[in-house]
Design a protein around this motif. Structure first.
Motif, short mmCIF file in Angstrom:
data_model
loop_
_atom_site.label_atom_id
_atom_site.label_comp_id
_atom_site.label_asym_id
_atom_site.label_seq_id
_atom_site.Cartn_x
_atom_site.Cartn_y
_atom_site.Cartn_z
N LEU A 168 35.12 -45.18 -13.60
CA LEU A 168 33.73 -45.55 -13.36
C LEU A 168 33.42 -46.80 -14.17
O LEU A 168 33.98 -46.99 -15.26
N ASN A 169 32.52 -47.63 -13.65
CA ASN A 169 32.12 -48.81 -14.42
C ASN A 169 31.02 -48.41 -15.41
O ASN A 169 30.66 -47.24 -15.53
N ALA A 170 30.50 -49.39 -16.12
CA ALA A 170 29.48 -49.13 -17.14
C ALA A 170 28.22 -48.49 -16.57
O ALA A 170 27.45 -47.86 -17.29
N ASN A 171 28.01 -48.65 -15.25
CA ASN A 171 26.82 -48.06 -14.61
C ASN A 171 27.10 -46.70 -14.00
O ASN A 171 26.26 -46.14 -13.31
N GLY A 172 28.29 -46.16 -14.24
CA GLY A 172 28.62 -44.85 -13.71
C GLY A 172 29.00 -44.84 -12.25
O GLY A 172 29.02 -43.80 -11.61
N ARG A 173 29.33 -46.00 -11.72
CA ARG A 173 29.74 -46.11 -10.31
C ARG A 173 31.23 -46.36 -10.24
O ARG A 173 31.84 -46.85 -11.19
N LEU A 174 31.83 -46.06 -9.08
CA LEU A 174 33.25 -46.30 -8.90
C LEU A 174 33.62 -47.74 -9.22
O LEU A 174 32.92 -48.66 -8.82
#
Length: 175
Positions: A168-174
């Motif tokens: 996940l990226n820093a924003n909690g997205r894939l």
């Protein structure tokens, strides 16, 4: 949580891990853990090693400091092949080199094979079948899901027996 595992004796002792990638470079923090290196590409000298493979080996060593790490260079890094990790498509020279590297890693007795690479393919494709063939014999495959989250899960992580890892990226997205 790794220190807690180490306290329980889970340090990777007697475990052989293959890194099928761009070649693990000599590094003072890793050399005692490196059991061997094999190269299935035409890159020699400094080109026989890649930053990505070395980074992957470093992560493995940090989590399992007593594991033996074996490097199998099946991907060229730099120059016109810089993005080979993203071009592992069915029936390519790149796929053939990776499959030879996997065969060698299994023949050398590795318990775990790390494939931090991805490309287009189908669950019944040659690379996914190779993963399935050896997984049935007890080899564990830890495979990257791919870096193109919008394109779905890539090959060889689409193999049913692959332990597929995503992020996940820093924003909690894939990623």
């Amino acid at each position: 949580g790794a220190p807690e595992l180490w306290r329980q004796g889970l340090t990777g002792k007697n475990v052989k891990v293959a890194v099928v990638d761009s070649g693990v470079a000599p590094h003072p923090d890793l050399e005692e853990s490196i059991g061997g290196r094999k190269n299935f590409t035409n890159q020699k000298g400094a080109g026989a090693y890649g930053a990505h493979a070395t980074h992957v080996a470093g992560i493995i060593h940090a989590l399992a400091p007593d594991a033996t790490i074996n490097s199998y260079k099946g991907i060229e890094e730099g120059g016109p092949h810089e993005n080979e990790r993203k071009k592992v498509s069915e029936g390519t020279v790149i796929e053939a080199r990776i499959m030879k590297a996997i065969d060698a890693a299994v023949a050398d007795g590795n318990d775990i094979i790390n494939l931090s690479l991805a490309g287009k393919g189908i669950p019944g494709g040659a690379l996914a079948q190779k993963v399935e063939e050896y997984a049935k014999k007890g080899v564990i495959f830890v495979v990257a899901a791919g870096n193109e989250g919008s394109d779905g899960v890539a090959s060889p992580s689409i193999a049913a027996s692959a332990l597929t890892v995503g992020s996940l990226n820093a924003n909690g997205r894939l990623s």
